[in-house]
Design a protein around this motif. Structure first.
Motif, mmCIF file in Angstrom:
data_model
loop_
_atom_site.group_PDB
_atom_site.id
_atom_site.type_symbol
_atom_site.label_atom_id
_atom_site.label_comp_id
_atom_site.label_asym_id
_atom_site.label_seq_id
_atom_site.Cartn_x
_atom_site.Cartn_y
_atom_site.Cartn_z
ATOM 1 N N ARG A 1 2.762 -3.740 6.865
ATOM 2 C CA ARG A 1 1.882 -4.141 5.763
ATOM 3 C C ARG A 1 2.257 -3.301 4.549
ATOM 4 O O ARG A 1 2.831 -2.223 4.681
ATOM 5 N N LYS A 2 1.958 -3.836 3.359
ATOM 6 C CA LYS A 2 2.271 -3.070 2.148
ATOM 7 C C LYS A 2 1.366 -1.836 2.072
ATOM 8 O O LYS A 2 0.173 -1.952 2.354
ATOM 9 N N GLU B 1 2.794 -6.973 10.466
ATOM 10 C CA GLU B 1 2.429 -8.389 10.375
ATOM 11 C C GLU B 1 3.678 -9.247 10.394
ATOM 12 O O GLU B 1 4.801 -8.741 10.252
ATOM 13 N N LYS B 2 3.513 -10.556 10.575
ATOM 14 C CA LYS B 2 4.641 -11.488 10.567
ATOM 15 C C LYS B 2 4.807 -12.054 9.165
ATOM 16 O O LYS B 2 3.822 -12.261 8.455
ATOM 17 N N CYS B 3 6.038 -12.342 8.798
ATOM 18 C CA CYS B 3 6.292 -12.844 7.447
ATOM 19 C C CYS B 3 7.413 -13.871 7.511
ATOM 20 O O CYS B 3 8.436 -13.658 8.174
ATOM 21 N N SER B 4 7.238 -15.007 6.848
ATOM 22 C CA SER B 4 8.316 -16.004 6.738
ATOM 23 C C SER B 4 9.500 -15.395 6.003
ATOM 24 O O SER B 4 9.310 -14.628 5.058
ATOM 25 N N GLU C 1 10.831 -16.126 10.992
ATOM 26 C CA GLU C 1 9.689 -15.237 10.768
ATOM 27 C C GLU C 1 10.064 -13.857 11.288
ATOM 28 O O GLU C 1 10.681 -13.745 12.341
ATOM 29 N N ASN D 1 9.402 -15.400 2.281
ATOM 30 C CA ASN D 1 8.574 -14.446 1.530
ATOM 31 C C ASN D 1 8.914 -13.002 1.857
ATOM 32 O O ASN D 1 8.188 -12.092 1.490
ATOM 33 N N ALA D 2 10.010 -12.786 2.567
ATOM 34 C CA ALA D 2 10.256 -11.461 3.144
ATOM 35 C C ALA D 2 10.956 -10.494 2.199
ATOM 36 O O ALA D 2 10.972 -9.296 2.455
ATOM 37 N N ARG E 1 10.117 -6.652 1.469
ATOM 38 C CA ARG E 1 9.231 -6.095 2.495
ATOM 39 C C ARG E 1 10.028 -5.151 3.400
ATOM 40 O O ARG E 1 11.217 -5.374 3.653
#
Lengths: 435, 435
Positions: free
Chosen positions: B197-198, B28-31, B192, B34-35, B38
Motif C-alpha cells: 500500500r502507498k 494489495e493487488k494491482c492491475s 495483476e 495501474n501498477a 508502485r
C-alpha cells in the motif's frame, strides 16, 4: 531509400505544430497541490517581490549596529528591550523613551518583521540571541541585553525583495511543473495556475495471435504492447484509453479506428502491429480507406523501420494524429520514444529533448568496437551506470525480446552514417523512463 | 558535537526497519495497467518460459534448410506450398504427399507457430518472402516457391524459451514498477501483481506568520512548505494529507498532532518550522508532552541542522514516525530529501539511494576552489548540465530563498570533513526530483 530519422522527426514536429492551436484552446485551471507533472499553458511570473518586508533570519534582537561599534568583552554595550516581535506579528513601532540614554532594541524572532524605523537605522540589524547576555531589573520590570562584540550593518536581516522580484518568470509555457515550481509559486502566493489539458490518447494492439477472449488457445501470445504503451504514455502525463486488441482484419480495424475517431476527443491514436509489408499488415491500407493522410511509412531506423505516421480526419471536426507502431515490443517502444514523444512534446510547446552523454564501455570479452549498419539511425537498449558516466549496449537485444529490454535503462543513439563506436567513445543516450 | 549525518541516517533506517513488518502486512493487488510507480510487496518471477512455442521472425516459408543446400541462381530449389499459417493459428500439421518428389513448405507469417515436425527437421527454418520466387499451377491449384540461395539452419526462427525462462525474476521486492516491468509482466501473462500500500503521510506547516485564514495581514507570508512537501512526497508515491497550518502555540500543536495520530493510519507525520531552539520553537517540547520518543534532534548538516526525528505512539496501536523539518523552505527540502526519503525507502524494502557523479565546474570569475565548513555534511542546490557530466553549485543559495532553488536540478553532497572542492573534481549529486 527510406526517409531519414532526422527528416521524419521534423515532419512529426511540423504536424504537431499544426494541431497545437486547437490543443491549446482547451487550457484549464489547476490547484498547485495537483499541478505536478502538468504542462503549463502560459508562462507564469511572480506577481510580487518577496519577501514583502524585511525579516529577521535569526532569533535575536533588532538594534543599531552603529551603537555596537565599541563593544568588547571589557566594555560591553547595553540595550534596553522595548518589546518582542514574533513571526506573523505586525512590526514593533511604539518606542518608550530610552532609560538613562540606553539605546533601545526589540526582541525579534526568525521570520518576524523588523521594527519600523522612523529615524533611520535605529534597528538595522539582528544580534543573535547566542551573542548577547540578558539581564532583568525586577523592580522596574525592564529587560536589558549586553553585547561584547560589534554587530555588522544589516546582519541577519533578510531584505524585502531579496528573493523573487515582481515579474520574475517561474515557469515557461509548456514546461512540466515539478515540486520546486510548486514551492516557488506557493511562496509568491499563487494557488491556482493555468495548465494544458492532458493529451488524450487511444491505444490499440493488433494481431490474431494476441490473447484477448474466449477463442484463446495455446498458440496465442500475451499482449505486451498494450500495457507497456499505456504505462509509458501515462507516465508522460497523457490520459490513456487502452481500447483492446483488434484482429488482423481490415473491417475490424476500420471499425475500431472509426469508432475511436467518432468520439471526437483523441489527440493521438496509437496501434502496434500490422504495419509492415506482409499479408497480415493491413494498417497502411486501412488508413487509406478511412481517408487518412499518410505523412510517412517506413523510416531508416532500427528497430522500428515499418513505422507509419498519418493524420486522420476526426468525426465532427479537426484531425487526430495516428502512429502505426511495429508489433515487436522493443520496436514499438523505440518508435514511441523517438516518434510519438517528439509529437507530444511539440504539441505541448516543449523544446526538443536533449540527450545525455556517456562513455561507451565495451565488454572486455569482445573487441573494443561495436559495428553498426550505417544506413539507419540506430536506437539500442543500453545500461547507464548508476553514476551516469558510462553506458553499456545490450548485446542480446532483439526487437522481439522483452527480457533484455527489461534490464536496460536507456537508449543509446547511433546516428545514421556512423559505422562503429569504440570503447570510451562518448555517445548520446536517452533514459528509457523520461522525467 | 552534533550527531553526524552518517549516524543519523542509520538511526532513521533502523527505525524504518522496525515499522516494516506492520507496513508490509497490508499489501494489495494491482492491475498491471495501474501498477507503474508502485513498490511490489514480493519478488515477481515469470510463471512461464517465453515464447511458449517456436515462431517465425519474418513473413516467409517454413522449410528444410538441408533441402536448400544446393540452391543457386543457375539451379534454384523448388518447394510446394502446402498451407498457410498466420499468427494466432494453430501450427500446420497435415501434409499432403509431395508432388513429384518436391519438398513441402508452409507459408508462415511473422509470429506464427512453426509447423509440427513429426520426422525431424523438415521445417527447421524460415525463408523470407523477399528471398523466394512464387509460382502457381492454375490447373492443379498448387503453389510453389523457388530459392536461389541456401537457407541457414533455423534462420528467422524464434525458439521457444528464447526470451524469459520460467522463474526468471522480473522485479525484486520493494522495487518500483516502471513501464518496462509492465511490458515484461504482460508478456508472461501476469495481469495483476502484489504491491505495497502507498505510505500514508500527514503534513503540517507551523507558524503564526503563515497566511491561512481571516486574520491574515500584510506582515504574514505565504506557506511554501506545505505545497512543496506535499508535491514531492506524492511524486515519490505516497498518499498525502496536507492538514494545514498550525499556529506557534503548544496547545494547538498538541491538538493537531493528537488528532492526526488518532486517525490511526499515518506511517509518517511531517511538520515544518518551530523545531530550532528559539522561543517559538515548540515542536521538541510538544513531542515530549505527547509521549514521543525522540531519536535525534539536531544533526551536523547544512542546511537543516535543527531537524528532529521521533517515534510517536499512535491512537490504538502501533507507532508513527515523526520528522520535524526546519521552516526555511530549502532546509525543509534538504531534510525531506536526505532524512525522510531514506525512511520511506527502507520502509518499502528499497536499498539506499546511490548518488550520481559529476565533475564540478567552478565559474570562471571566481577562484577554482569552493570552501566549506568541514564539521557538517553539506547539501547544496546545484545544476547538473543537460548531458549530466558536469555540475555547478548555486552561489546565491540561502535556506530561506526559493528562487535559487527553483533553478537547481540536483543536490551536491559535500561530506563532512571535506574543506574544499576544486574545479573539475568529481562529486556526488542527487537529483532534486527522484525517479
Amino acid at each position: 531509400m527510406a526517409l531519414s530519422y532526422t527528416d521524419a522527426v521534423q515532419l512529426v514536429e511540423k504536424e504537431a505544430c499544426h494541431q497545437r492551436t486547437a490543443f491549446l484552446a482547451n487550457s484549464e485551471k489547476c490547484s498547485i497541490f495537483n499541478a505536478c507533472d502538468r504542462a503549463v499553458s502560459e508562462s507564469i511570473c511572480s506577481p510580487i517581490s518577496t519577501p514583502e518586508f524585511d525579516t529577521s533570519a535569526m532569533d535575536g534582537f533588532a538594534l543599531s549596529s552603529v551603537a555596537t561599534q565599541g563593544a568588547s568583552p571589557e566594555s560591553p554595550v547595553t540595550f534596553e528591550v522595548q518589546g518582542t516581535t514574533t513571526a506573523g506579528d505586525k512590526p514593533h513601532s511604539t518606542l518608550d523613551d530610552p532609560t538613562d540614554g540606553i539605546s533601545p532594541c526589540v526582541e525579534i524572532m526568525t521570520g518576524a518583521p523588523f521594527p519600523v524605523n522612523p529615524d533611520g537605522d535605529r534597528f538595522d540589524c539582528c544580534a543573535p540571541i547566542e551573542d548577547v547576555v540578558l539581564a532583568e531589573n525586577k523592580l522596574t520590570d525592564r529587560r536589558y541585553i549586553s553585547l561584547s562584540k560589534p554587530a555588522k550593518w544589516r546582519q541577519h536581516r533578510r531584505l524585502a525583495g531579496g528573493d523573487f522580484t515582481k515579474d520574475d518568470q517561474i515557469i515557461g509555457i509548456g514546461e512540466r511543473v515539478n515540486p520546486q515550481h510548486v514551492m516557488a509559486m506557493a511562496s509568491v502566493g499563487l494557488t491556482e495556475i493555468p495548465v494544458m489539458r492532458k493529451p488524450r490518447i487511444a491505444i490499440f494492439s493488433t494481431g490474431c495471435e494476441l490473447l484477448s477472449g474466449p477463442s484463446n488457445h495455446r498458440f496465442m501470445i500475451h499482449d505486451a504492447n498494450g500495457p507497456y504503451l499505456s504505462a509509458i504514455v501515462k507516465k508522460y502525463g497523457a490520459n490513456i484509453d487502452f481500447r483492446g486488441v483488434v484482429r488482423d482484419n481490415p473491417i475490424a480495424m476500420e471499425h475500431a479506428l472509426l469508432e475511436a475517431l467518432g468520439q471526437n476527443k483523441y489527440d493521438v491514436i496509437l496501434t502496434s502491429g500490422a504495419v509492415s509489408a506482409g499479408r497480415c499488415d493491413m494498417i497502411p491500407g486501412v488508413i487509406n480507406s478511412i481517408g487518412g493522410r499518410t505523412v510517412f511509412h517506413k523510416v531508416a531506423v532500427k528497430p522500428g523501420h515499418p513505422v507509419l505516421f498519418s493524420v486522420l480526419p476526426r468525426g465532427q471536426e479537426g484531425e487526430t494524429a495516428f502512429f502505426g507502431l511495429p508489433g515487436n515490443p522493443v520496436a514499438a517502444a523505440a518508435c514511441l520514444r523517438f516518434f510519438v514523444l517528439p509529437y507530444l512534446r511539440t504539441l505541448q510547446c516543449q523544446s526538443r529533448e536533449q540527450p545525455q552523454t556517456a562513455r561507451l564501455q565495451v565488454s572486455k570479452s569482445t573487441k573494443a568496437v561495436l559495428a553498426f549498419k550505417k544506413e539507419a539511425d540506430i536506437f539500442r537498449p543500453a545500461i547507464l551506470s548508476p553514476c551516469r558516466q558510462t553506458v553499456r549496449i545490450k548485446k542480446d537485444h532483439s526487437p522481439g525480446k522483452t527480457k533484455p529490454f527489461l534490464h536496460a535503462n536507456c537508449w543509446a543513439h547511433i546516428p545514421s552514417g556512423v559505422e562503429q563506436v569504440c570503447d570510451e567513445e562518448t555517445m548520446d543516450v536517452y533514459p528509457c523512463n523520461f522525467d
